[in-house]
Design an enzyme around this catalytic site. Sequence first.
Site, PDB file in Angstrom:
ATOM      1  N   GLN A  71      -0.022  -2.159  -9.379  1.00 31.48           N
ATOM      2  CA  GLN A  71       0.837  -1.420  -8.461  1.00 31.48           C
ATOM      3  C   GLN A  71       2.090  -2.204  -8.099  1.00 31.48           C
ATOM      4  O   GLN A  71       2.181  -3.412  -8.317  1.00 31.48           O
ATOM      5  CB  GLN A  71       0.070  -1.082  -7.181  1.00 31.48           C
ATOM      6  N   HIS A  72       3.055  -1.487  -7.554  1.00 35.34           N
ATOM      7  CA  HIS A  72       4.240  -2.013  -6.870  1.00 35.34           C
ATOM      8  C   HIS A  72       5.326  -2.576  -7.771  1.00 35.34           C
ATOM      9  O   HIS A  72       6.460  -2.736  -7.326  1.00 35.34           O
ATOM     10  CB  HIS A  72       3.874  -3.099  -5.857  1.00 35.34           C
ATOM     11  N   ASP A 241      -3.893   0.618 -10.090  1.00 36.25           N
ATOM     12  CA  ASP A 241      -5.133  -0.005 -10.566  1.00 36.25           C
ATOM     13  C   ASP A 241      -6.305   0.175  -9.610  1.00 36.25           C
ATOM     14  O   ASP A 241      -7.438   0.417 -10.051  1.00 36.25           O
ATOM     15  CB  ASP A 241      -4.912  -1.483 -10.877  1.00 36.25           C
TER      16      ASP A 241
END
Length: 483
Positions: A71-72, A241
């Site tokens: 992520q991110h 994830d």
Amino acid sequence: MPLVAGVDSSTQSCKIVVRDAETGAPVRQARAPHPDGTEVDPEAWWHALTTAVATAGGLADVAAVSVAGQQHGMVCLDDAGRVVRPALLWNDTRSAHAAAELVAEAGAGETGRRFWADAVGTVPVASLTVAKLRWLARHEPANADRVAAVCLPHDWLTWRLGGGAAQGPTGTRDLSALRTDRSDASGTGYWSPATGEYRLDLLEQALGRRPEVPAVLGPAESAGTLGGLPGGALLGPGAGDNAGAALGVGARPGDVVVSIGTSGTVFSVADTPAADASGTVAGFADATGHYLPLVCTLNAARVLDAAAALLRVDLAGLADLALAAPPGADGLVLVPYLEGERTPNRPDASGAVHGLTLRTSTPAHLARAAVEGMLCALADGLDALLAQGARVERVVLVGGGARSEAVRRIAPQVFGCPVLVPPPGEYVADGAARQAAWVALGGAEPPRWSVGDTGEYAAEPVPAIRERYAEARERFLARPADG
């Protein structure tokens, strides 16, 4: 039998699993490594994906493919679809000041944090994409000016698989074909799980302009076809994830999943969105239409790796040492902020050892303190979820760190309840495969797959472990923020 493929493009590697769409029975799998570092050229992810696909026997026989990813991460594209600069990953903490700046712009103290929690479910920290975009605007303005679209790692890989990145006759690529899902969008800091809408004003506040962003798909919507070809394998919307792991392990409302990977995460499947103004709980969405309140620590399995390296043993040897020491390690405590920390938000922190005496100066005591310190940090996350109203019926332990016998046996002592440990598996990739099967087969819910025989570990709680850890943690937090 229809087959489906699930991909986990994680920080460290790319894994692919091919499974039977109806039963979930495994057919084949493969992996390929990713480069180290907190910024990576996305082409490295693509190379790893294509390598893993080839090693796994290709995708010619699958009905659908879905990609779950870390992520991110900030992937910026120019107006021709080219990557502007290496992607900043979730664990790159250089954007910590940018995150604090964004919060302060919304109001001092509690006011600013409450604004962001209400707006997007999460208070910005260094990990979030919105903070990385502010960092880009402040430190690389020429690159920021080139950004025509911003997406996340799994969005970019899905786009590549779908042919959106194919260069057309004019030399451009189709940015309008970018797609994402609720779970990954909820980790950007500019999409609201509560409303299901982008907050483009917050995106503009961070970057200074409004680049194109991926369309957000529903849990079982198709993102196109493989290669963009009619009749090609369907592409799932993908997932972050943690949402992928929740889907892979079959988590349901009332479950709390503790995932011990590169990062440590504690999350629950919930019916309502979270909005924690303290910033401890991130109010994410999941991959099924529910919500995924989550607490993340930067330091998890690598705490075990570091302790094993320090003691010159392998992970199995570390587990043996840890289990040879008494619960509480006779007062030796490791505060495991080895690479800064996200929860609590101390990006410049380092670790600390408390209670070192002649008695506790043994490899076994240090090994025990490392395992307990890592688990105590995760137990703090469990407490934060409970404070936000999470319903806890089961605690499920997954991730590479869950393979440690010491972690499995000590976790019930720290968490104060039994833990369930599914068999070792690639649960993020399995979740992506299950989503792909949902897209291929249709229906109101994803297909029911068994995760196999799940072990239960129980032990008498030892409250003194967490009490001693809390004392050490509070002494640590009383230090200056850059300490």
